[in-house]
Design a protein around this motif. Structure first.
Motif, PDB file in Angstrom:
ATOM      1  N   UNK A 356      19.631 -10.044  28.949  1.00 27.22           N
ATOM      2  CA  UNK A 356      19.826 -11.046  28.185  1.00 27.22           C
ATOM      3  C   UNK A 356      18.319 -11.564  27.716  1.00 27.22           C
ATOM      4  N   UNK A 357      17.151 -11.850  28.762  1.00 23.05           N
ATOM      5  CA  UNK A 357      16.009 -12.233  28.410  1.00 23.05           C
ATOM      6  C   UNK A 357      15.205 -11.191  27.598  1.00 23.05           C
ATOM      7  N   UNK A 358      15.450  -9.747  27.831  1.00 23.92           N
ATOM      8  CA  UNK A 358      14.814  -8.889  27.178  1.00 23.92           C
ATOM      9  C   UNK A 358      14.985  -8.682  25.718  1.00 23.92           C
ATOM     10  N   UNK A 359      16.287  -9.149  25.262  1.00 22.43           N
ATOM     11  CA  UNK A 359      16.757  -8.892  23.720  1.00 22.43           C
ATOM     12  C   UNK A 359      15.855  -9.673  22.753  1.00 22.43           C
ATOM     13  N   UNK A 360      15.347 -10.994  22.954  1.00 19.28           N
ATOM     14  CA  UNK A 360      14.427 -11.488  21.822  1.00 19.28           C
ATOM     15  C   UNK A 360      13.055 -10.893  21.896  1.00 19.28           C
ATOM     16  N   UNK A 361      12.814 -10.491  23.393  1.00 20.95           N
ATOM     17  CA  UNK A 361      11.339  -9.472  23.183  1.00 20.95           C
ATOM     18  C   UNK A 361      11.592  -8.335  22.481  1.00 20.95           C
ATOM     19  N   UNK A 362      12.680  -7.589  22.496  1.00 20.33           N
ATOM     20  CA  UNK A 362      13.008  -6.229  21.940  1.00 20.33           C
ATOM     21  C   UNK A 362      12.920  -6.670  20.340  1.00 20.33           C
ATOM     22  N   UNK A 363      13.542  -7.750  19.997  1.00 18.55           N
ATOM     23  CA  UNK A 363      13.685  -7.973  18.597  1.00 18.55           C
ATOM     24  C   UNK A 363      12.312  -8.217  17.823  1.00 18.55           C
ATOM     25  N   UNK A 364      11.486  -9.092  18.730  1.00 16.91           N
ATOM     26  CA  UNK A 364      10.170  -9.463  18.183  1.00 16.91           C
ATOM     27  C   UNK A 364       9.094  -8.192  18.168  1.00 16.91           C
ATOM     28  N   UNK A 365       9.472  -7.120  18.856  1.00 15.02           N
ATOM     29  CA  UNK A 365       8.907  -6.068  19.045  1.00 15.02           C
ATOM     30  C   UNK A 365       8.822  -5.075  17.889  1.00 15.02           C
ATOM     31  N   UNK A 366      10.201  -5.016  17.204  1.00 12.73           N
ATOM     32  CA  UNK A 366      10.463  -4.357  16.214  1.00 12.73           C
ATOM     33  C   UNK A 366       9.265  -4.083  15.010  1.00 12.73           C
ATOM     34  N   UNK A 367       8.717  -5.262  14.764  1.00 12.84           N
ATOM     35  CA  UNK A 367       7.455  -5.091  13.859  1.00 12.84           C
ATOM     36  C   UNK A 367       6.655  -4.068  14.133  1.00 12.84           C
TER      37      UNK A 367
END
Length: 606
Positions: A356-367
């Motif tokens: 769950x904690x990784x999800x926002x990190x993954x999303x913000x890494x997409x750029x």
């Protein structure tokens, strides 16, 4: 067999029974690896003869071959689409981005299958064979008369044959499918060769990710120079034939390393324990979490150093309800028969929290994936419209400019590993030197600089073009080189993050999460191209991305990306400041280094 084990006697060079005190784990840890690995015979592996650098070199070799093939294809794909298949710039860019996206999203499936069913070794072997088949089809599309772009007779044509298009894309998507099994497993399989419970091997694994990327960049370097040169000035068919032969040889090398590898057994779907936590949490939603986390359920220790046990954290505390021991489960006999869908361990709960904690990190890494996509599409196309002559008789292939990305990345990684890392370890006391997310954030800052430089250079190129002048391709050196420097921070950091911070049972899938950043970034680039073209054409305006560079405004597109990256960096910094890294609780084990005999007490978490 209590108190006895079969070991390799380094003095006498033979195997025999060795007496070991049953109360001590010291000698067991010295000669064997108890991290749930097995050797190729299905036995507990011996530390001296398996794993570490001796095994990872075989894996790094096949990674070089795969990257050579991948970049030998992708670096010049947009050139093939526009010059051989006669597609316009927008269609060609979208074709490349969609293919790149599929190739880097498919690992989500391949990583899941490897973790759940096949294991990493067999998934790598199957994918490598599939890869060789795809390269073989590429080769046939250039040599078999009926499959050639213009058929059996003519050598040039305005409209490529439909049969060739079909065969070309069949080969391309065979390679994309093979990449889906190859990429998530190969790097995690290499990292599996290092034991986290052994202090020396744990440090070696941190260097492994750096040197892995040097091999990756070396493959990229050869792919975008030697292979691209052969494609542009000799023959597309010969280039594909070279890649096919190289891949076949590398598969044989990989198989030769089989006795030296450490293998992780597939233990079923890694998603099942996460789903069990969710179901147990819902079932116990009305219970109150105890104030003392020691009252929560944890599986009893087996007495061996295998797997990992995660420490309790206070984030997302409502999930702790899954580990509450109810009255009817309080005795030992009941706990042994506990229903995993009703009672989860603290480690399982913490693993769910990690995802769950990784999800926002993954999303913000997409750029970052969006930034990487520019290096294989628009940057290359910019180079094709510039003066690339070194002498009267030699012209640099446009795709070969990507060598600067590799050089920037290799230089950055080598400098970081050999100069910065030892210094940072002494200053910070952190084995990693700096935190993983800090390393990723530095790369994101560099990416913003890349977009600024690219926009300024493209603006100057357009002005020169209007005056009838052709700028030298050397003007592109800064943006390619700086992009490589950013990759040396962000891409390596993301590899470490998505391998280290996922549960052990999901490490192939973790690498797939990393690859999906690049893949979804490619899809997002295609989406952004469509959006900006639609918006820019409103009220009779001109498309930013036209049929060719003369009818495009790439500089506007780069400024647009820069704004997106700045906004994303602000979000990423906030997430990184509040992120809590995985806390591994290891048993107290004496670790004796087999190479120098130095005894070390390993007590720490990661």
């Amino acid at each position: 067999m209590e108190g006895r084990m079969d070991i390799h006697d380094e003095k006498h060079g033979e195997r025999g029974d060795f007496e070991i005190p049953s109360k001590s784990d010291e000698n067991v840890t010295k000669f064997q690896v108890h991290d749930s690995s097995l050797d190729y015979k299905g036995m507990v592996p011996l530390r001296a003869s398996t794993g570490s650098w001796k095994a990872s070199f075989f894996i790094i070799a096949i990674e070089f071959s795969e990257r050579l093939s991948y970049f030998g294809i992708v670096a010049n794909m947009i050139t093939y689409m526009t010059k051989v298949m006669h597609q316009d710039l927008e269609t060609a860019a979208n074709s490349v981005n969609i293919w790149s996206g599929v190739a880097t999203v498919m690992p989500l499936l391949g990583g899941f299958l490897a973790d759940a069913y096949t294991g990493r070794y067999f998934m790598i072997l199957f994918s490598a064979i599939l890869y060789a088949m795809g390269l073989g089809v590429y080769t046939m599309s250039q040599y078999i008369p009926s499959l050639k772009p213009c058929g059996a007779t003519s050598t040039t044509c305005e409209n490529v044959s439909k049969v060739h298009e079909l065969v070309y894309f069949l080969a391309a998507y065979l390679v994309a499918l093979a990449t889906g099994g190859y990429k998530p497993c190969l790097e995690s399989f290499g990292a599996d060769q290092f034991d986290d419970n052994h202090s020396k091997e744990r440090k070696q694994k941190m260097s492994f990710f750096n040197w892995w990327n040097i091999a990756l960049c070396s493959g990229l370097l050869c792919g975008v120079t030697l292979i691209v040169y052969v494609q542009d000035y000799v023959s597309w068919g010969l280039a594909f034939l070279i890649l096919t032969i190289t891949m076949v040889v590398s598969v044989l090398i990989f198989v030769l390393g089989r006795p030296f590898y450490r293998y992780k057994t597939a233990v079923g779907s890694p998603l099942t324990p996460l789903l069990q936590v969710l179901v147990a949490t819902v079932a116990k939603r009305k219970l109150i979490c105890p104030s003392n986390p020691s009252l929560l359920y944890e599986a009893p220790s087996s007495g061996k150093v295998e797997g990992e046990r995660l420490g309790h954290t206070n984030r997302l505390r409502f999930l702790d309800k899954a580990a509450i021991i109810e009255n009817h489960e309080s005795n030992e006999a009941a706990l042994k028969k506990q229903n995993p869908w009703r009672l989860a361990t603290v480690t399982q709960v913490e693993e769910f929290k990690l995802i769950i904690a990784m999800a926002p990190i993954w999303l913000s890494s997409l750029v970052f994936g969006i930034g990487v996509a520019q290096g294989t599409t628009f940057f290359i196309k910019q180079g094709s419209a510039m003066d690339r002559k070194i002498s009267k008789h030699f012209e640099i292939p446009a795709a070969s400019m990507a060598t600067l990305i590799a050089l920037g990345m290799i230089t950055t990684i080598a400098f970081y590993d050999k100069v910065l890392l030892p210094y940072l370890r002494r200053v910070t006391g952190n084995e990693r030197g700096i935190n993983i997310l800090t390393r990723i954030g530095i790369g994101m800052v560099v990416l913003i600089i890349v977009m600024i430089v690219a926009a300024l250079v493209e603006r100057r190129r357009l002005e020169a073009s209007m005056d009838g002048r052709i700028m030298s391709v050397y003007w592109l050196i800064p943006q390619f080189l700086i992009l490589g420097i950013g990759d040396g921070f962000s891409l390596v950091g993301m590899q470490e993050y998505f391998y280290d911070q996922v549960p052990n049972s999901m490490r192939s899938l973790g690498m797939a999460f990393y690859l999906s950043v690049i893949g979804i970034g490619s899809f997002m680039t295609s989406f952004l191209i469509m959006v900006v073209n639609q918006v820019s054409r409103m009220n009779g305006g001109k498309k930013w991305i036209g049929k060719d560079l003369k009818h495009s405004r790439l500089d506007y597109f780069y400024w647009f990306l820069m704004v997106i990256f700045v906004m994303n960096l602000c979000v990423f910094v906030l997430l990184a400041k509040n992120y809590r890294y995985k806390s591994v609780q290891r048993s107290v084990v004496i670790v004796e280094d087999c190479f120098d005999g130095e005894k070390k007490m390993d007590l720490g978490g990661v």
